[in-house]
Design a protein around this motif. Structure first.
Motif, PDB file in Angstrom:
ATOM      1  N   GLN A  63       0.820  -1.220   0.000  1.00 37.76           N
ATOM      2  CA  GLN A  63       0.000   0.000   0.000  1.00 37.76           C
ATOM      3  C   GLN A  63       0.856   1.274   0.000  1.00 37.76           C
ATOM      4  N   ALA A  64       2.109   1.167  -0.393  1.00 35.09           N
ATOM      5  CA  ALA A  64       3.020   2.320  -0.358  1.00 35.09           C
ATOM      6  C   ALA A  64       2.480   3.483  -1.182  1.00 35.09           C
ATOM      7  N   SER A  65       2.708   4.677  -0.674  1.00 37.92           N
ATOM      8  CA  SER A  65       2.301   5.886  -1.390  1.00 37.92           C
ATOM      9  C   SER A  65       3.096   6.020  -2.690  1.00 37.92           C
ATOM     10  N   GLU A  66       2.599   6.843  -3.582  1.00 38.97           N
ATOM     11  CA  GLU A  66       3.327   7.084  -4.832  1.00 38.97           C
ATOM     12  C   GLU A  66       4.694   7.696  -4.548  1.00 38.97           C
ATOM     13  N   VAL A  67       4.770   8.588  -3.576  1.00 33.12           N
ATOM     14  CA  VAL A  67       6.053   9.219  -3.255  1.00 33.12           C
ATOM     15  C   VAL A  67       7.055   8.166  -2.779  1.00 33.12           C
ATOM     16  N   LEU A  68       6.625   7.252  -1.938  1.00 30.08           N
ATOM     17  CA  LEU A  68       7.512   6.187  -1.476  1.00 30.08           C
ATOM     18  C   LEU A  68       7.907   5.275  -2.636  1.00 30.08           C
ATOM     19  N   GLN A  69       6.991   5.012  -3.543  1.00 33.18           N
ATOM     20  CA  GLN A  69       7.325   4.196  -4.709  1.00 33.18           C
ATOM     21  C   GLN A  69       8.396   4.864  -5.574  1.00 33.18           C
ATOM     22  N   VAL A  70       8.274   6.155  -5.761  1.00 35.77           N
ATOM     23  CA  VAL A  70       9.277   6.887  -6.544  1.00 35.77           C
ATOM     24  C   VAL A  70      10.607   6.912  -5.798  1.00 35.77           C
ATOM     25  N   ALA A  71      10.567   7.132  -4.490  1.00 37.47           N
ATOM     26  CA  ALA A  71      11.797   7.154  -3.699  1.00 37.47           C
ATOM     27  C   ALA A  71      12.526   5.824  -3.785  1.00 37.47           C
ATOM     28  N   ALA A  72      11.791   4.737  -3.689  1.00 31.89           N
ATOM     29  CA  ALA A  72      12.420   3.416  -3.761  1.00 31.89           C
ATOM     30  C   ALA A  72      13.098   3.213  -5.116  1.00 31.89           C
ATOM     31  N   ARG A  73      12.408   3.546  -6.191  1.00 34.65           N
ATOM     32  CA  ARG A  73      12.968   3.349  -7.530  1.00 34.65           C
ATOM     33  C   ARG A  73      14.177   4.266  -7.747  1.00 34.65           C
ATOM     34  N   GLY A  74      14.126   5.475  -7.194  1.00 35.94           N
ATOM     35  CA  GLY A  74      15.192   6.450  -7.434  1.00 35.94           C
ATOM     36  C   GLY A  74      16.248   6.520  -6.356  1.00 35.94           C
ATOM     37  N   GLN A  75      16.238   5.589  -5.440  1.00 37.52           N
ATOM     38  CA  GLN A  75      17.131   5.640  -4.283  1.00 37.52           C
ATOM     39  C   GLN A  75      18.600   5.742  -4.672  1.00 37.52           C
ATOM     40  N   HIS A  76      19.000   5.166  -5.767  1.00 41.51           N
ATOM     41  CA  HIS A  76      20.392   5.256  -6.238  1.00 41.51           C
ATOM     42  C   HIS A  76      20.483   5.873  -7.623  1.00 41.51           C
ATOM     43  N   VAL A  77      19.560   6.729  -7.977  1.00 42.28           N
ATOM     44  CA  VAL A  77      19.545   7.299  -9.326  1.00 42.28           C
ATOM     45  C   VAL A  77      20.906   7.939  -9.660  1.00 42.28           C
ATOM     46  N   GLU A  78      21.449   7.536 -10.764  1.00 44.37           N
ATOM     47  CA  GLU A  78      22.718   8.090 -11.274  1.00 44.37           C
ATOM     48  C   GLU A  78      23.837   8.087 -10.231  1.00 44.37           C
ATOM     49  N   ARG A  79      23.858   7.084  -9.410  1.00 41.30           N
ATOM     50  CA  ARG A  79      24.847   6.978  -8.334  1.00 41.30           C
ATOM     51  C   ARG A  79      26.279   6.990  -8.861  1.00 41.30           C
ATOM     52  N   TRP A  80      26.506   6.445 -10.013  1.00 40.72           N
ATOM     53  CA  TRP A  80      27.845   6.350 -10.584  1.00 40.72           C
ATOM     54  C   TRP A  80      28.441   7.718 -10.923  1.00 40.72           C
ATOM     55  N   LEU A  81      27.620   8.762 -10.997  1.00 37.30           N
ATOM     56  CA  LEU A  81      28.128  10.087 -11.355  1.00 37.30           C
ATOM     57  C   LEU A  81      28.989  10.712 -10.248  1.00 37.30           C
ATOM     58  N   LEU A  82      28.878  10.179  -9.052  1.00 37.99           N
ATOM     59  CA  LEU A  82      29.699  10.655  -7.932  1.00 37.99           C
ATOM     60  C   LEU A  82      30.439   9.454  -7.358  1.00 37.99           C
ATOM     61  N   PRO A  83      31.600   9.142  -7.916  1.00 39.19           N
ATOM     62  CA  PRO A  83      32.322   7.943  -7.472  1.00 39.19           C
ATOM     63  C   PRO A  83      32.812   8.058  -6.025  1.00 39.19           C
ATOM     64  N   ARG A  84      32.796   6.940  -5.352  1.00 43.36           N
ATOM     65  CA  ARG A  84      33.322   6.888  -3.979  1.00 43.36           C
ATOM     66  C   ARG A  84      34.772   7.339  -3.953  1.00 43.36           C
ATOM     67  N   SER A  85      35.501   7.060  -5.021  1.00 39.17           N
ATOM     68  CA  SER A  85      36.927   7.412  -5.092  1.00 39.17           C
ATOM     69  C   SER A  85      37.165   8.922  -5.102  1.00 39.17           C
ATOM     70  N   ASP A  86      36.134   9.717  -5.288  1.00 38.75           N
ATOM     71  CA  ASP A  86      36.268  11.176  -5.232  1.00 38.75           C
ATOM     72  C   ASP A  86      36.375  11.692  -3.795  1.00 38.75           C
ATOM     73  N   TYR A  87      36.198  10.802  -2.843  1.00 41.97           N
ATOM     74  CA  TYR A  87      36.223  11.177  -1.431  1.00 41.97           C
ATOM     75  C   TYR A  87      37.352  10.450  -0.732  1.00 41.97           C
ATOM     76  N   PRO A  88      37.844  11.010   0.380  1.00 43.65           N
ATOM     77  CA  PRO A  88      38.944  10.361   1.105  1.00 43.65           C
ATOM     78  C   PRO A  88      38.569   8.973   1.606  1.00 43.65           C
ATOM     79  N   GLU A  89      39.567   8.137   1.751  1.00 42.54           N
ATOM     80  CA  GLU A  89      39.380   6.806   2.337  1.00 42.54           C
ATOM     81  C   GLU A  89      38.942   6.968   3.786  1.00 42.54           C
ATOM     82  N   GLY A  90      38.378   5.926   4.330  1.00 46.12           N
ATOM     83  CA  GLY A  90      38.012   5.923   5.745  1.00 46.12           C
ATOM     84  C   GLY A  90      36.557   6.282   5.967  1.00 46.12           C
ATOM     85  N   LYS A  91      36.176   6.167   7.226  1.00 43.76           N
ATOM     86  CA  LYS A  91      34.780   6.342   7.613  1.00 43.76           C
ATOM     87  C   LYS A  91      34.263   7.751   7.330  1.00 43.76           C
ATOM     88  N   ALA A  92      35.054   8.777   7.663  1.00 47.20           N
ATOM     89  CA  ALA A  92      34.601  10.155   7.457  1.00 47.20           C
ATOM     90  C   ALA A  92      34.369  10.433   5.970  1.00 47.20           C
TER      91      ALA A  92
END
Length: 183
Positions: free
Chosen positions: A41-70
């Motif tokens: 019974q999820a709302s439309e907004v929740l349905q869109v959020a689920a589908r878009g949760q990682h939208v275009e994630r590859w455009l910001l590589p993890r390697s652009d940030y320092p190693e480690g937890k911070a």
């Protein structure tokens, strides 16, 4: 399904189809499948959020940030902001009202986790997708202590109902199941 929901999901899929590794489109579809199964019974907004949760994630590589937890946490926060802005723009293009576009940002930035039922539902779905499709290869690359630590962190993010259901649906090794119960 409303026309605007159909349009928003198609726009997210089109954006994710550009992923050079081909992972984003599949991930979004898995999120939609788990959401429909866990929260039919999820709302439309929740349905869109689920589908878009990682939208275009590859455009910001993890390697652009320092190693480690911070560095990792900074990268994740920025990903949440980027996903929220991108999905809100897609929703506006699809005809959703501004309030819904704002709301999807709350969900994708995970504001109010443990206090907001929809934010928590999204987090539970994320955890189910992780355990169902990504946990085994993830764990195979780590030692037992690291794997147990990730399981503890995952369990803490989930609702009690989500943890209970996950334990019913998955046959986890005893130390991992115990970590879910202890959360």
């Amino acid at each position: 399904m409303s026309d605007r929901l159909t349009r928003a999901l198609a726009l997210i899929d089109a954006a994710n189809a550009a992923d050079p590794k081909g992972e984003a489109l599949v991930y979004g579809q898995r999120m939609t499948e788990e959401l429909a199964r866990l929260f039919p019974q999820a709302s439309e907004v929740l349905q869109v959020a689920a589908r878009g949760q990682h939208v275009e994630r590859w455009l910001l590589p993890r390697s652009d940030y320092p190693e480690g937890k911070a560095g990792y946490l900074d990268w994740r926060r920025e990903q949440g902001r980027r996903h929220a802005a991108r999905v809100a723009a897609i929703m506006a293009e699809a005809g959703f009202p501004a309030a819904d576009c704002d709301r999807v940002g709350v969900l994708l930035r995970k504001e109010g986790i443990k206090r907001d039922a929809e934010v928590q539902a999204l987090e539970d779905v994320i955890c189910f997708v992780f355990v169902r499709w990504y946990f085994a290869p993830f764990a195979a690359e780590r030692d037992a202590d690291s794997t147990l630590d990730i399981v503890r962190k995952t369990a803490r993010k989930m609702s009690e109902a989500g943890r209970t259901r996950l334990l019913q649906e998955f046959d986890l090794p005893q130390p991992l199941a115990d970590a879910f119960r202890a959360a």
